[in-house]
Design a protein around this motif. Structure first.
Motif, PDB file in Angstrom:
ATOM      1  N   ARG A 258     -15.514  12.665 -14.104  1.00  0.00           N
ATOM      2  CA  ARG A 258     -15.456  11.354 -14.770  1.00  0.00           C
ATOM      3  C   ARG A 258     -16.000  11.399 -16.196  1.00  0.00           C
ATOM      4  O   ARG A 258     -15.667  10.546 -17.015  1.00  0.00           O
TER       5      ARG A 258
ATOM      6  N   ASN B 155      -6.516   2.885  -6.845  1.00  0.00           N
ATOM      7  CA  ASN B 155      -6.668   1.852  -7.888  1.00  0.00           C
ATOM      8  C   ASN B 155      -5.352   1.443  -8.528  1.00  0.00           C
ATOM      9  O   ASN B 155      -5.270   1.235  -9.732  1.00  0.00           O
ATOM     10  N   LEU B 156      -4.323   1.300  -7.705  1.00  0.00           N
ATOM     11  CA  LEU B 156      -3.066   0.755  -8.238  1.00  0.00           C
ATOM     12  C   LEU B 156      -3.272  -0.730  -8.539  1.00  0.00           C
ATOM     13  O   LEU B 156      -4.139  -1.367  -7.950  1.00  0.00           O
ATOM     14  N   TYR B 157      -2.472  -1.256  -9.458  1.00  0.00           N
ATOM     15  CA  TYR B 157      -2.579  -2.685  -9.780  1.00  0.00           C
ATOM     16  C   TYR B 157      -1.845  -3.472  -8.706  1.00  0.00           C
ATOM     17  O   TYR B 157      -0.626  -3.351  -8.578  1.00  0.00           O
TER      18      TYR B 157
ATOM     19  N   PHE C  32      -5.653  10.435 -14.973  1.00  0.00           N
ATOM     20  CA  PHE C  32      -6.780  10.421 -14.033  1.00  0.00           C
ATOM     21  C   PHE C  32      -6.327   9.807 -12.719  1.00  0.00           C
ATOM     22  O   PHE C  32      -5.770   8.711 -12.690  1.00  0.00           O
TER      23      PHE C  32
ATOM     24  N   ASN D 204     -13.063  12.051 -19.047  1.00  0.00           N
ATOM     25  CA  ASN D 204     -12.327  10.972 -19.724  1.00  0.00           C
ATOM     26  C   ASN D 204     -13.221   9.791 -20.072  1.00  0.00           C
ATOM     27  O   ASN D 204     -12.741   8.684 -20.299  1.00  0.00           O
TER      28      ASN D 204
ATOM     29  N   LEU E  88     -15.346   8.002 -18.365  1.00  0.00           N
ATOM     30  CA  LEU E  88     -15.719   6.954 -17.417  1.00  0.00           C
ATOM     31  C   LEU E  88     -17.219   6.996 -17.152  1.00  0.00           C
ATOM     32  O   LEU E  88     -17.820   6.009 -16.755  1.00  0.00           O
TER      33      LEU E  88
ATOM     34  N   ARG F 153       1.951   7.269 -12.090  1.00  0.00           N
ATOM     35  CA  ARG F 153       1.454   6.395 -13.159  1.00  0.00           C
ATOM     36  C   ARG F 153       0.792   7.225 -14.261  1.00  0.00           C
ATOM     37  O   ARG F 153       0.985   6.972 -15.447  1.00  0.00           O
TER      38      ARG F 153
ATOM     39  N   PHE G  69      -7.561   8.624  -8.928  1.00  0.00           N
ATOM     40  CA  PHE G  69      -8.776   8.220  -8.227  1.00  0.00           C
ATOM     41  C   PHE G  69      -8.665   8.433  -6.720  1.00  0.00           C
ATOM     42  O   PHE G  69      -7.570   8.392  -6.160  1.00  0.00           O
TER      43      PHE G  69
END
Lengths: 218, 241
Positions: B45, B86-88, B80, B48, B50, B148, B82
């Motif tokens: 993390r 953590n898709l929208y 990145f 990038n 985070l 994505r 996860f």
């Protein structure tokens, strides 16, 4: 005999329909302005309230608490009677619209902030990881999800606003409540007149209540 | 391409990353493993941005990650993935994939959609473009999440335990996508416990324990003759099951 009197009073009241229509118009106009301006300002404040900047969040929280913690009648009086002292002359409609929009914004701010905070942190991490700017993260990822969650509470707040708008009758504005005051001068049956006024508010609010309940189910 | 030089991070007094040194070359696949709480997620993390670190230097293509000004530009090049996908949830698979290309890369909606469809097809989800995340299985969601990231055409892909939240029968569909990516020459850092994957595609395997990079070795050496006692102990624990 009593029946005759009742019908007489009903008839007397009916003759006042132009006043009632005007009152309904003012109540609807104030409610509409309060809902529209309050929602826009409420989102702006709510975004500030949920901001990672402690100072900004505190300031917005302090501001909204002042209005959430004082009677709306007092707020209307302050806008109408105190602002002119500072040289800001307002007619009663503008004063009422400002006070109601401000109050709505304060309540909506907390609802919006709660919605934003309820969006999982992973959503922001995913959005940030893909290179979206802070503003894009808010606009494209956070707000659409927050808004979905808070729509039922928002609509509930709108109902409260419609009812709260009755306080403007205290600064002489002829809204639905005030039209009741006018009519009761010549139709001496307070129960009848104000039941009718109450029914008027209910008819305005019920579609909102119905809508809010439908939204909560989905 | 990615270079950690004496990277240190503390949570309060807890020293989570201790003098991390690691260099990942272009096209290289590095698997990072270690017990839970060892700092491996924190490590990836940091790449990038985070997570922030307090001391040392971490660069991607020579640009320091710690600089806020570089970060957005860097993140465009760093995919990145996860553990929790953590898709929208308010967007379809295709919209998830095309959001950043449209708003960050400034592709037209049409261009982005055609690229998005192509990439979703590549991860085996050509027929799921219009599905919402909650209509997809975990494995499918994670493949959308990989798509994505890929749709941004990144130079590096970072995977943070991509299969740990998946039911066992779905792990392979995700690993297959990752293997294909590695074979295509993608530069990858993968935090995972999937040692089969490490053996198959990793150029090097890193073992991290209590914030210390204990050992970095080629897979043959790492699995057959680990140099460090802690590595042997860890492998003994996870390979016997």
């Amino acid at each position: 005999m009593a029946m005759d009197m009742f019908l007489d009073q009903l008839h007397g009241m009916a003759q006042y329909y132009p006043v009632v229509l005007k009152g309904v118009g003012v109540t609807l106009a104030l409610s509409f302005i309060g809902i529209a301006a309050g929602t826009v300002a409420g989102f702006v404040l709510g975004i500030g309230r949920a901001s990672s900047s402690r100072a900004l969040s505190f300031l917005v929280g302090a501001y909204t608490d002042i209005f959430r913690g004082t009677p709306v009648l007092v707020q209307v009086f302050v806008v109408f009677f105190v602002l002119p002292e500072a040289g800001i002359e307002l007619d009663s409609f503008t004063a009422g619209a400002i006070a109601l929009s401000n109050l709505a914004a304060c309540f909506i701010s907390e609802i919006v902030a709660a919605g934003i905070r309820a969006v999982p942190a992973g959503q922001l991490e995913a959005a940030a990881s893909s290179g979206l700017s802070r503003f894009q993260q808010l606009r494209l990822v956070v707000l659409p999800q927050a808004t979905r969650m808070i729509v039922p509470s928002l609509v509930g707040q709108y109902v409260l606003l419609v009812k709260d708008s009755s306080v403007v009758s205290a600064i002489g504005l002829l809204d639905l409540t005030r039209s009741g005051w006018v009519i009761v001068q010549s139709v001496p049956n307070g129960l009848l007149v104000f039941s009718a006024v109450g029914l008027g508010y209910f008819l305005i609010c019920y579609p909102l209540l119905y809508w809010s309940r439908r939204l909560e189910k989905t | 391409m990615i270079k950690f030089s004496d990277v240190n991070k503390w949570y309060g007094t807890h020293h989570v990353l201790q003098n991390i040194n690691l260099e990942v070359a272009k096209g290289e696949v590095v698997v990072v493993c270690g017990p839970s709480g060892s700092g491996k997620s924190t490590l990836i993390r940091c790449v990038n941005g985070l997570e922030k670190f307090q001391a040392g230097m971490l660069t991607v293509e020579g640009m320091p990650v710690a600089s806020e000004a570089n970060l957005r530009k860097l993140r465009m090049e760093l995919g990145f993935v996860f553990q929790q996908f953590n898709l929208y949830p308010h967007k379809t698979a295709l919209e998830n994939v095309t959001l950043a290309p449209i708003h960050v890369r400034k592709l037209s909606a049409k261009e982005a959609a055609s690229r998005g469809r192509e990439i979703l097809a590549k991860v085996g989800l050509a027929d799921k473009c219009d599905a919402y995340p909650q209509q997809l299985s975990g494995g499918q969601q994670q493949r959308v999440a990989i798509a994505r990231s890929l749709c941004m055409q990144p130079k590096v892909m970072l995977f943070d335990e991509p299969t740990s939240a998946l039911d066992p029968e779905m792990i392979n569909e995700v690993l297959d996508v990752m293997v294909a990516l590695a074979k295509d020459g993608m530069t990858m850092i993968v935090v995972t416990h999937e040692m089969g994957f490490a053996r198959k595609v990793a150029d090097r395997v890193a073992f991290i324990d209590k914030g210390v990079m204990v050992e970095v070795a080629k897979p043959e050496a790492f699995f057959t003759a680990p140099a460090n006692e802690r590595t042997r102990e860890f492998l003994g624990k996870i390979l016997h099951h």
